[in-house]
Enzyme design. Structure first.
Site, short mmCIF file in Angstrom:
data_model
loop_
_atom_site.label_atom_id
_atom_site.label_comp_id
_atom_site.label_asym_id
_atom_site.label_seq_id
_atom_site.Cartn_x
_atom_site.Cartn_y
_atom_site.Cartn_z
N ASP A 44 0.83 -1.20 0.00
CA ASP A 44 0.00 0.00 0.00
C ASP A 44 0.87 1.25 0.00
O ASP A 44 2.05 1.22 0.38
CB ASP A 44 -0.90 0.03 1.24
CG ASP A 44 -1.97 -1.05 1.21
OD1 ASP A 44 -2.24 -1.59 0.13
OD2 ASP A 44 -2.53 -1.34 2.29
N LYS A 45 0.28 2.36 -0.37
CA LYS A 45 1.00 3.63 -0.43
C LYS A 45 1.66 3.98 0.90
O LYS A 45 2.81 4.44 0.94
CB LYS A 45 0.04 4.76 -0.85
CG LYS A 45 0.68 6.13 -0.97
CD LYS A 45 -0.33 7.18 -1.40
CE LYS A 45 0.32 8.56 -1.49
NZ LYS A 45 -0.67 9.60 -1.92
#
Length: 261
Positions: free
Chosen positions: A102-103
């Site tokens: 994920d970011k």
């Protein structure tokens, strides 16, 4: 060698993608269109063409990348910085990421141009362990840990997660630990939460569902504020590798990938 394996190993694409290319008639072998992915070829003598161009074997590369928080796992994006913005384009021809983070998640991410390698590592039947270090708002009692270890629902009508491993590292009040986590890595933290209980630990899973670690901990009442992948199989993230940097995997590390800890 199977035709789809040849194309995947030649950096044409992931195995599932090259099968589509073959079935759509985009691949020729010795001048004839082949639409069967399992077709056996001689990689040393047969002439394989994809989209009208001859396919040559390329040297396989395998990199360990220490992903920083704040960038997305993608090749291009019009809004966000991507992991490929950190990489040397000259070395990255045909290279893609294996899985994704994920970011706001940092840590170990693998890069390769070997589609067969990705297929082997990511196949759910291989049960390759992935371990994450986390900090979360909330607490975990023995019953919560058992639920995480034995399988837990992380969505309506979702199949229970596969058995996991949970190890608690620290537990206490957020303000007493905030110095241990770089502030830019924290999500949705406000000053009024300083006295909230927090917990840190390690969660090991063998699946790769979307936002799985966050969803598993949320299911037992914990809100993840920091997440870092530290290992895949028996391969540990090199502590000397700075964020945003990458290096080739050693032969030993390649073997460790397929050995669970």
């Amino acid at each position: 060698m199977r035709l789809d394996k040849f194309l995947a190993q030649s950096s044409i694409g992931r195995r599932k993608n090259v099968r589509i290319y073959i079935k759509e008639g985009m691949v020729n072998v010795n001048g004839k269109v082949i639409t069967v992915p399992a077709k056996e070829i001689d990689e040393n003598s047969d002439i394989v063409e994809y989209d009208g161009k001859i396919v040559d074997y390329t040297e396989k590369v395998y990199y360990m990348f220490n992903k920083p928080s704040g960038c997305i796992t993608a090749k291009k994006d019009t809004v966000n910085k991507t992991i490929f913005d950190y990489l040397d384009n000259a070395q990255m021809r045909g290279v893609f990421h294996v899985g994704r983070l994920d970011k706001d998640t940092e840590g170990l991410l693998l890069l390769t141009n070997d589609g067969e390698f990705e297929h082997k590592l990511m196949h759910p039947q291989k049960h390759i362990e992935k371990t994450y270090c986390f900090w979360a708002l909330g607490s975990l009692d023995d019953e919560d840990k058992k639920r995480l270890e034995h399988g837990i629902s992380i969505g309506k009508d979702a199949v229970l997660t596969k058995p996991a491993k949970i190890e608690i590292h620290k537990y206490g009040i957020y303000k007493d630990f905030r110095h241990e986590i770089s502030i830019e890595n924290l999500n949705n933290i406000n000053s009024y939460l300083n006295n909230q209980t927090v917990i840190s630990g390690y969660l090991t899973i063998t699946e790769g569902r979307k936002h799985q670690v966050k969803r598993m901990l949320k299911a037992v009442g914990c809100h993840v504020i920091y997440l870092k992948r530290i290992s895949i199989g028996g391969l540990l993230l090199d502590k000397s590798l700075k964020e945003g940097h990458y290096r080739p995997l050693t032969d030993l590390e390649m073997k460790l990938l397929f050995r669970n800890g």
